[in-house]
Design a protein around this motif. Structure first.
Motif, short mmCIF file in Angstrom:
data_model
loop_
_atom_site.label_atom_id
_atom_site.label_comp_id
_atom_site.label_asym_id
_atom_site.label_seq_id
_atom_site.Cartn_x
_atom_site.Cartn_y
_atom_site.Cartn_z
N GLU A 204 0.79 -1.31 0.00
CA GLU A 204 -0.09 -0.12 -0.03
C GLU A 204 0.96 1.31 -0.07
N LEU A 205 0.58 2.36 -0.58
CA LEU A 205 1.18 3.42 -0.87
C LEU A 205 0.29 4.73 -0.34
N VAL A 206 1.05 5.48 0.39
CA VAL A 206 0.22 6.45 0.87
C VAL A 206 1.22 7.69 0.59
N ILE A 207 0.39 8.76 -0.23
CA ILE A 207 0.79 10.12 -0.53
C ILE A 207 0.52 11.20 0.50
N ALA A 208 1.31 11.82 1.14
CA ALA A 208 1.11 12.67 2.12
C ALA A 208 1.97 13.88 2.12
N THR A 209 2.02 14.50 1.00
CA THR A 209 2.89 15.60 0.67
C THR A 209 2.33 16.85 0.75
N GLY A 210 0.98 17.03 1.36
CA GLY A 210 0.71 18.20 1.57
C GLY A 210 0.56 19.28 0.50
N ALA A 211 1.02 20.43 0.66
CA ALA A 211 0.80 21.51 -0.13
C ALA A 211 1.52 21.07 -1.60
N TRP A 212 2.35 20.16 -1.49
CA TRP A 212 3.16 19.56 -2.69
C TRP A 212 2.24 18.40 -3.36
N ALA A 213 1.39 18.23 -3.13
CA ALA A 213 0.64 17.21 -3.70
C ALA A 213 0.45 17.05 -5.01
N LYS A 214 0.26 18.25 -5.65
CA LYS A 214 -0.16 18.41 -7.14
C LYS A 214 1.00 18.11 -7.81
N GLU A 215 2.24 18.51 -7.29
CA GLU A 215 3.44 18.11 -7.91
C GLU A 215 3.68 16.53 -7.99
N THR A 216 3.36 15.87 -6.69
CA THR A 216 3.49 14.42 -6.78
C THR A 216 2.59 13.76 -7.72
N PHE A 217 1.42 14.12 -7.54
CA PHE A 217 0.46 13.32 -8.30
C PHE A 217 0.65 13.44 -9.90
N ALA A 218 1.20 14.62 -10.18
CA ALA A 218 1.39 14.81 -11.58
C ALA A 218 2.38 14.05 -12.39
N THR A 219 3.33 13.64 -11.36
CA THR A 219 4.15 12.39 -12.04
C THR A 219 3.55 10.99 -12.49
N ILE A 220 2.24 10.90 -12.05
CA ILE A 220 1.70 9.82 -12.54
C ILE A 220 0.33 9.88 -13.19
N GLY A 221 0.25 11.38 -13.77
CA GLY A 221 -0.89 11.62 -14.63
C GLY A 221 -2.22 11.99 -14.19
#
Length: 375
Positions: A204-221
């Motif tokens: 399981e993967l948790v993405i908890a990057t707060g204000a930077w989540a837009k950038e994190t999720f953009a890498t997987i489309g």
């Protein structure tokens, strides 16, 4: 999943949500690795959290439910951390006072809080304060200016200290915290986690990057609609500040006494590019509003000025849960200015999602999908 049946969870981000989730999972025997590139400007490191949601006049019921349960969760969490050897976890219940310069507004706040008392006994004692009593409780206030509504169960939390305590106890449970930049890669629909070019296995993967989540999720489309809101916060040196209650003046600023300082803030700067500068305008705004309310603080030494970025989603919705259409990816975001109030509780709920336990709140009220409908 490992041969012993325990899940392997990778968490990207070690702010209040990521670390709280790691702690909650590790308590349940889950194998957890946390990666964080230690981005400057994390909201948790900059802020003092105000734990007194019961006097809010916000009409957003899902937000209030989360904030109420977040406040109720703190004593349990603090007791757990104490049991594991943590002495100062950054949390104190010195009471909180909502200030009003109009007695009618004070009456309205009292009535709202009184309605909520039955389902929120953690509020403690609720009472109205005269202008004289308010000044007695916080002598630096402008004399004879403010009426008050006090809840003895209100308090504050030092985000930096709480985060350190959660991380230390999590490590004692076996959580590995690693300062690394994570790259996510969409490999024909399977999301891979890469650290220094190597694929990190997970269940399981948790993405908890707060204000930077837009950038994190953009890498997987994924166009993840979260924006950062800049906050500038000032720390003042004051003698024995821990004796004073938290103050919530009119507007959206606060005065929060910690153990060795008083924290005043904060700006709410939208539509700003990532900018860690302390600005003259920001400092002027914070100090002017604080000193208008409490002119007795004017002789305090400025110890520090911090900048942090709060994550905001459309319509200020807090969301957590599984990210569709991916079966093994979870996230939480949009905590905004309530991050330290609700963050540990949200981490507990996210852990329950991952291990399949029943939640303490209706999952549909915080579903990730609502963000995209409003975007």
């Amino acid at each position: 999943m490992r041969g012993n049946g325990l899940k392997r969870v990778v968490i990207v981000g070690s702010g209040i949500v990521g670390t709280s989730t790691a702690y909650a999972l590790a308590k349940r025997g889950v194998d957890v690795r946390v990666f964080d590139r230690k981005e400057e400007g994390r909201a948790t490191d900059a802020a003092a959290g105000i734990i007194a949601p019961w006097m809010s006049l916000r009409r957003n019921k899902p937000w209030y439910r989360l904030a109420r349960l977040g406040a109720a969760y703190y004593p349990k969490l603090v007791d757990e951390l104490h049991e594991h050897g943590e002495v100062d976890v950054g949390f104190a219940q010195n009471g909180a006072i909502k200030l009003h310069d109009d007695d009618r507004r004070s009456e309205k706040t009292f009535a709202r809080a009184e309605e909520r008392l039955a389902e929120a006994p953690e509020m403690g004692t609720l009472r109205r304060l005269t202008v004289e009593e308010v000044t007695e409780r916080f002598p630096a206030l402008a004399p004879n200016e403010y009426h008050g509504v006090e809840v003895t169960g209100g308090g504050r939390v030092d985000g930096h200290e709480l985060l350190r305590s959660l991380a230390r106890v999590s490590k004692s449970f076996g959580v590995r915290f690693e300062e690394e930049n994570v790259v996510l890669r969409n490999n024909e629909g399977a999301i891979e986690v890469l650290v220094q070019g190597e694929v990190v296995p997970y269940d399981e993967l948790v993405i908890a990057t707060g204000a930077w989540a837009k950038e994190t999720f953009a890498t997987i489309g994924i166009d993840f609609p979260v924006e950062g809101q800049k906050a500038q916060i000032i720390h003042l040196k004051e003698h024995e500040p821990h004796l004073y209650p938290v103050l919530m003046p009119p507007g959206n600023h606060y005065i929060a006494p910690l153990d060795d300082r008083i924290v005043v803030g904060a700006t709410h700067e939208d539509d700003r590019e990532y900018d860690m500068r302390v600005t003259a305008g920001g400092v002027r705004e914070v100090l002017q509003k604080a000193l208008d309310v409490a002119p007795g603080l004017s002789d305090c030494e400025v110890m520090d000025i911090k900048v942090g970025y709060r994550p905001h989603t459309p319509n200020k919705a807090t969301v957590f849960g599984r990210v569709e259409p991916y079966e093994h990816i979870y996230t939480a975001n949009g905590l905004g200015a309530s991050g330290l109030t609700v963050g540990p509780f949200v981490g507990e709920q996210l852990a329950k999602c991952i291990v399949g336990e029943p939640l303490d709140v209706p999952a549909e009220d915080y579903a990730i999908e609502q963000m995209f409908k409003m975007h």
